[in-house]
Design a protein around this motif. Sequence first.
Motif, short mmCIF file in Angstrom:
data_model
loop_
_atom_site.label_atom_id
_atom_site.label_comp_id
_atom_site.label_asym_id
_atom_site.label_seq_id
_atom_site.Cartn_x
_atom_site.Cartn_y
_atom_site.Cartn_z
N TYR A 143 0.72 -0.61 -0.36
CA TYR A 143 -0.12 0.27 0.07
C TYR A 143 0.88 1.57 0.06
O TYR A 143 0.21 2.62 -0.01
CB TYR A 143 -0.88 0.30 1.25
N GLY A 144 2.19 0.86 -0.03
CA GLY A 144 3.15 2.36 -0.01
C GLY A 144 2.96 3.57 1.16
O GLY A 144 2.83 4.63 0.88
N VAL A 145 2.90 2.92 2.52
CA VAL A 145 2.19 3.14 3.55
C VAL A 145 3.37 4.36 4.34
O VAL A 145 4.74 3.48 4.26
CB VAL A 145 2.04 2.73 5.03
N PRO A 146 3.18 5.70 4.14
CA PRO A 146 4.96 6.48 4.21
C PRO A 146 5.29 5.91 6.03
O PRO A 146 5.90 5.94 5.76
CB PRO A 146 4.39 8.17 4.38
N SER A 147 4.37 6.07 6.73
CA SER A 147 5.07 5.51 7.96
C SER A 147 3.87 4.43 9.26
O SER A 147 2.34 5.13 8.68
CB SER A 147 5.34 6.24 9.21
N ILE A 148 3.83 4.15 9.75
CA ILE A 148 3.43 2.93 10.98
C ILE A 148 3.67 2.88 12.64
O ILE A 148 4.74 3.05 13.06
CB ILE A 148 3.71 1.36 10.26
N ALA A 149 2.66 2.87 13.00
CA ALA A 149 2.59 2.83 14.16
C ALA A 149 1.78 1.77 14.82
O ALA A 149 0.90 1.89 14.56
CB ALA A 149 2.64 4.29 15.31
N PHE A 150 2.43 0.52 15.94
CA PHE A 150 1.64 -0.50 16.25
C PHE A 150 1.72 0.17 17.79
O PHE A 150 2.13 0.29 18.88
CB PHE A 150 3.00 -1.19 16.38
N GLY A 151 -0.25 -0.59 18.10
CA GLY A 151 -0.02 -0.58 19.67
C GLY A 151 -0.57 -1.22 20.56
O GLY A 151 -1.57 -2.02 18.94
N VAL A 152 -1.09 -1.10 21.58
CA VAL A 152 -1.63 -2.74 22.05
C VAL A 152 -3.50 -1.87 22.44
O VAL A 152 -3.44 -0.67 22.55
CB VAL A 152 -1.09 -3.34 23.37
N ASP A 153 -4.30 -2.87 21.82
CA ASP A 153 -5.34 -2.63 22.14
C ASP A 153 -5.97 -2.29 23.37
O ASP A 153 -6.79 -1.22 23.95
CB ASP A 153 -6.87 -3.26 21.42
N VAL A 154 -5.70 -3.20 24.47
CA VAL A 154 -6.28 -2.70 25.44
C VAL A 154 -5.52 -1.41 26.46
O VAL A 154 -6.48 -1.51 27.31
CB VAL A 154 -5.71 -4.10 26.59
N ALA A 155 -4.09 -1.34 25.97
CA ALA A 155 -3.79 0.33 26.17
C ALA A 155 -4.38 1.16 26.42
O ALA A 155 -4.55 2.00 26.77
CB ALA A 155 -1.61 -0.28 26.02
N PHE A 156 -5.15 0.98 24.92
CA PHE A 156 -5.50 1.77 24.08
C PHE A 156 -6.67 2.47 24.88
O PHE A 156 -7.09 3.35 24.85
CB PHE A 156 -5.48 1.49 22.91
N SER A 157 -7.83 1.40 24.90
CA SER A 157 -8.85 1.50 26.45
C SER A 157 -8.80 2.00 27.46
O SER A 157 -9.31 2.82 27.71
CB SER A 157 -9.58 0.09 25.76
N TYR A 158 -7.94 1.14 28.35
CA TYR A 158 -7.40 1.52 29.13
C TYR A 158 -6.26 3.78 29.86
O TYR A 158 -7.43 4.76 30.19
CB TYR A 158 -6.00 0.99 29.94
N LYS A 159 -5.86 3.90 28.21
CA LYS A 159 -5.95 5.20 28.58
C LYS A 159 -6.88 6.11 28.63
O LYS A 159 -6.90 6.96 29.13
CB LYS A 159 -4.58 5.55 27.74
N TYR A 160 -7.84 5.47 27.60
CA TYR A 160 -8.74 6.63 27.03
C TYR A 160 -9.65 6.53 27.90
O TYR A 160 -10.38 8.05 28.43
CB TYR A 160 -9.97 6.01 25.79
N ASN A 161 -10.75 5.83 28.91
CA ASN A 161 -10.70 5.50 29.89
C ASN A 161 -9.85 6.87 31.41
O ASN A 161 -10.82 6.92 32.51
CB ASN A 161 -11.28 4.33 30.96
N GLN A 162 -8.50 6.38 31.15
CA GLN A 162 -8.20 7.50 32.36
C GLN A 162 -8.36 8.82 31.94
O GLN A 162 -8.39 9.62 33.02
CB GLN A 162 -6.05 7.24 32.05
N GLN A 163 -8.44 9.27 30.97
CA GLN A 163 -8.43 10.02 30.31
C GLN A 163 -9.85 10.67 30.61
O GLN A 163 -10.44 11.88 30.84
CB GLN A 163 -7.99 10.64 28.66
N GLN A 164 -10.77 10.25 30.79
CA GLN A 164 -12.45 10.33 31.25
C GLN A 164 -12.71 10.04 33.15
O GLN A 164 -13.55 10.50 32.92
CB GLN A 164 -13.02 9.54 30.26
N GLY A 165 -11.23 10.23 33.30
CA GLY A 165 -11.60 9.86 34.85
C GLY A 165 -11.96 8.30 35.54
O GLY A 165 -12.50 8.83 36.81
N VAL A 166 -12.38 7.99 34.94
CA VAL A 166 -12.93 6.09 35.07
C VAL A 166 -12.03 5.35 36.03
O VAL A 166 -11.78 5.11 37.08
CB VAL A 166 -13.28 5.28 33.96
N CYS A 167 -10.12 5.49 35.73
CA CYS A 167 -9.66 4.74 36.18
C CYS A 167 -8.47 5.50 36.36
O CYS A 167 -7.92 7.07 35.88
CB CYS A 167 -9.00 3.59 35.35
#
Length: 723
Positions: A143-167
Amino acid sequence: MPFISKIQRQNDFNLFDSQTPIVIDNGASYFRIGWAGESEPRVVFRNIVQRPRHKVTGETVTIVGDHDPALLKYFDCTRSGPRSAFDSNVVYQFETMEYILDFGFDRMGANGMEIDHPVLITECACNPVQSRSKMAELLFETYGVPSIAFGVDVAFSYKYNQQQGVCAKDGLALCPGFTTTHVIPFVDGEPVYRGSCRTNIGGFHVTDYLKQLLSLKYPYHLAAFTWEKVEDLKMEHCYVAPDYLSEARLFQKGAKEAEEKTRCWQLPWVPPPTEEPPSEEEIARKAAIKEKQSQRLREMAEAKKSSKINELENELHALEFLLHQLDQVKESEVPSFLAETGYVSRLEIESERNKVMQSLRKVKGEPKNEQAEIEKADLAANEKYSLINIADDMLTQEQLNEKKKQLSLKSMAEGRQRLKQKRYEEELERERQQQLEEEKRLENPGLYLEQLLARYKDLSERVDQQKRLKTNGGHSNGNNLSGGVGRGERLNAAQRERMRLLTTAAFDRGKGEDTFGIRDEDWQLYKLMSKDYANDDDEEPDEDEAELTRISSRLQELDATFIPKSDVGFSQPAEVPRFKPLTKEDFQISLGVERFRCPEMLFSPNWIGVDQVGLDEMTGVSIRRLQFKDESLEERLTSSILVTGGSSLYPGIVERLEAGIRMIRPCGSPIKIVRALDPVMDAWRGAASFASDSQFHLQTFSRQDYYEKGEDWLRNYQLQYTL
């Protein structure tokens, strides 16, 4: 590549700047793709691929995600079932993954396969470097993507709820997913992967177990238990019991609480049409149609009878005219005249005329002249056996031999006539008996049927006894088993003759020297014995058996529930199986103990042969792997436990987790468990929020870095979630 899908294609792909990242949540169950900074993904579909062929053209099409059942009837799906690119939450089938990415980018509105946007794609915790390398190769090379980043789905969910004040920053993330379950500890907002824990159990196994239970419980409704429908039933009705054993006892005892917790799923059912009794007009109309048909048949029969009478009368006139012409022919010209007509003699013409007259009389329904028939028969017999009444001294030797033949033939003819007369009288008697029985039946049908059944029972017992006497001579060996050949008076004629031959041979053998077999006549004994034994079953049937057969057929005509004995000696079934029409209740699927039995495997994976710990014990394993010296950190971890993932939506799972974790933690330890705001979508939302940050480009690696550093650089790559 042709795609078949109900998902609409986006048309604003070119409106986004090339620096805007594309966010992909590549889960084992669903594939979600959208733009960074947005709150919802643009395209969501199931992460499966199916490639059937068209039944007419043979063209192979690609079906990604959910399919339309109305369209699949045009394709041959026998050789191509749904396939997933995952194995235990790890991508290993990159050919299938390429179809999924093609479809995802196409639905996003990309023109061609050149994607000039950075890509953030999720993966599982501790993803193997081989899978990560193949994914990077696919995105860079294809696909000729210029750059890539890999992240863990569980970590993204935890960080999102941390930003919302849940955890909090320090805590545990529990993610029961589709095929696996992960527990990841977070310290200062960053995941600590050396303390993570994983089990190979998830929502897929729960759905599969529920499908098996329902298939075993309702095997006649297998077609209704599709994977999609069972998945819906699981998410709608299943729950986690606070105490499994106590909940199971409620259903075992049949308590009222169990009835209240039971759910019913009604399958499509069309009630059978009720047959209403016909009205008087309908009965009159059918009677008129039947009478009209009967009248037509009578007219056809009358026309056929008239045609037959005319045909026979013409044939009779022709034969009489032929006899009249034969009387006028000279004696010398008779043979030539007969040769032209096809007859041999005058007697043959007269015989044919008599047959035609009899047929004509029969068709017209005229009564027979018995006396004339007898006189004609006597006259014919006198003409045929002319030498019988002549004295022997008046006959020659040849005439005497002929007289003997005539006497033999006459006696045989008289015997046949007597037998015929006897059969005729028996038939008349049978008809008279049937008429009397029919009169009795019409007078009192119930009493007549009872008497007939009693008669049938008596005859059955009598025939059974006769068969037993013929089999074992009226005695047994004490166990109601046959004891061999019985007394001689119980044997039939063929068996008695066989016994006599055996006795004679044994008696002759006992006299002096045994010379049996020297003469050829001795071996005739075996032929006689074999002949008698072979004709053992040629005897005429007993009168009782014939009467039993007649009564059985009569009972079958009168009583529809009567079943005759298939063989003498076998008992008659007590009651006749009857057809039970299907009702609305037969199409109801009851969900009782299955509601909490299936999700219980998240806490007891050994139920399906997975020798691993349950969801509550995984938290203790993860904390022990950290081995922190600061005991307060363990308390901070258990004070902020976030439950995310699709399988965390079961009611009661938070309470059950809290009870299970309290059992493995020291008394008084603070424990707080919360569910994510949206356990299904929070991973993509957290990734989209992370990719929209201005420092996101510092966490990616470019295509140039991949070509220069290769796989080794990917091995050490780790995303920093705190920017």
